[in-house]
Design an enzyme around this catalytic site. Structure first.
Site, mmCIF file in Angstrom:
data_model
loop_
_atom_site.group_PDB
_atom_site.id
_atom_site.type_symbol
_atom_site.label_atom_id
_atom_site.label_comp_id
_atom_site.label_asym_id
_atom_site.label_seq_id
_atom_site.Cartn_x
_atom_site.Cartn_y
_atom_site.Cartn_z
ATOM 1 C CB SER A 155 66.429 39.806 -25.759
ATOM 2 O OG SER A 155 65.525 38.813 -26.195
ATOM 3 C CE LYS A 158 62.945 38.852 -23.185
ATOM 4 N NZ LYS A 158 63.447 38.699 -24.560
ATOM 5 C CB SER A 212 66.756 36.663 -22.576
ATOM 6 O OG SER A 212 66.458 37.658 -23.517
#
Length: 375
Positions: A155, A158, A212
């Site tokens: 993640s 992101k 997240s």
């Protein structure tokens, strides 16, 4: 006639003997208590080997065995056999549960583990196999460990997703609805944002960077002008523009292990993302509430260090999939210096945070200066 009766009686006697011995094997403790001590020593070795032999016999001639049992079955033996079934089921169930628990404990090794990166030592004995610590203002590298190794980044992806959305100056009050397309089919992860949930782009961005949220991140890429594939192309173009030559993206969430980068490249991304006020604010927010229908959902930051009085964090992002291990990138002020930290492929749920604490204490104690002087 007399001969046939004798044969029949002999068969019945053999069946009774077979059934008695089978029941005794099913309940060895009960059978042993009924056996005289004098006979125990003489027959113990035979009884221990009997289960394998008797099972083999039963498998070879199931029809004849069932006929014999139908002829005559003592009441006591029947009770013993029926009582043994629940115990056997419990034993099988316990064994199955144990096997499932053992399977759950065995986790899939990360790419870093498979590559042997954890065998590389460092002065702080970090639990992350990849690390980079540098001064944000001078670009001085204070600590490096496998910093050019290319690994899945989970993640941390992101951060690039959020940066592109924030820089595009898209209307943050525009409503975005979660669709079936946003449901994770890569890892089958869960989400509190059900299909049909509608939030503003700003709320989606906040949840993607802070907690997240995978569906939020995917929806941001899907609704970007030009569509999802165009957005992924922009992610790779941005990486190339920033000089992140060891980086590639295939989707906006980080669920795919094909989203890969190095600590060296991610330090560059952290430095650029830190210059965006919206990314700084959303990534370091301790918690956030959103209204979904008639419900209010509270989301928390995936990095508990943002709530600590000992830290001054300007930007952060965590990440985890089994292929990547535990990952963390941060910009923080330590001992009056703005520091960028990158930790990839950390082992253990809290070890990446422990690595950050070790680095902070090390910088505050001046250990980085001693290390630089020894080089």
């Amino acid at each position: 006639m007399h001969h046939r009766s004798s044969v029949a009686y002999a068969r019945i006697a053999k069946a009774l003997a077979f059934l008695t011995l089978s029941c005794a094997l099913a309940t060895p403790a009960a059978y042993a208590s009924k056996t005289a001590p004098a006979k125990k020593t003489a027959t113990a070795s035979k009884q221990q080997k009997a289960p394998v032999v008797r099972k083999a016999v039963a498998q070879k001639s199931p029809s004849s065995s069932s006929r014999k049992v139908a002829v005559a079955r003592p009441a006591k033996a029947q009770q013993t056999k029926v009582a043994a079934k629940p115990a056997a089921r419990r034993t099988v169930a316990a064994a199955a549960a144990g096997a499932a628990a053992a399977a759950a404990v065995v986790a899939r090794p990360s790419f870093g583990q498979l590559a042997g990166l954890h065998q590389v030592s460092d002065p702080l004995d970090l639990k992350s196999s990849v690390a980079l610590v540098m001064d944000q203002e001078t670009s001085e590298v204070l600590l490096r460990k496998n910093d050019h190794a290319v690994l899945p980044i989970a993640s941390i992806t992101k951060l690039m997703t959020g940066l592109l959305v924030a820089e595009a100056k898209l209307p943050m009050d525009e409503m975005i609805t979660i669709t079936q397309e946003d449901v994770d089919t890569e890892k089958n992860s869960s989400s509190r944002l059900r299909v049909g949930t509608t939030l503003t782009r700003g709320e989606m961005l906040h949840l993607a960077l802070m907690s997240s949220e995978n569906r939020a991140a995917h929806a941001l890429g899907r609704t970007y002008p030009g569509g999802l594939q165009h957005f992924v192309q922009l992610m790779n173009m941005k990486a190339k523009l920033l000089g992140m030559s060891e980086t590639q993206f295939v989707e906006p969430t980080g669920l795919s292990s094909r989203n890969q980068s190095s600590a060296h490249d991610l330090a560059t991304l952290v430095n650029v993302a830190h210059s965006n006020a919206l990314v700084r604010e959303f990534s370091t927010s301790p918690s956030y509430e959103v209204a979904v229908g008639n419900r209010t959902l509270q989301f928390n930051n995936t990095n508990r260090l943002v709530k600590s009085d000992h830290w001054e964090i300007g930007l952060q992002k965590t990440g985890y999939i089994s292929e990547a291990g535990r990952c963390l990138v941060m910009q923080a002020e330590v001992a009056g210096r703005k520091i960028i930290m990158v930790f990839l492929d950390s082992v253990g749920k809290y070890s990446r945070l422990g690595d950050a604490e070790r680095v902070r204490s090390w910088v505050e104690a001046g250990g980085h200066s001693l290390l630089a002087a020894s080089k």
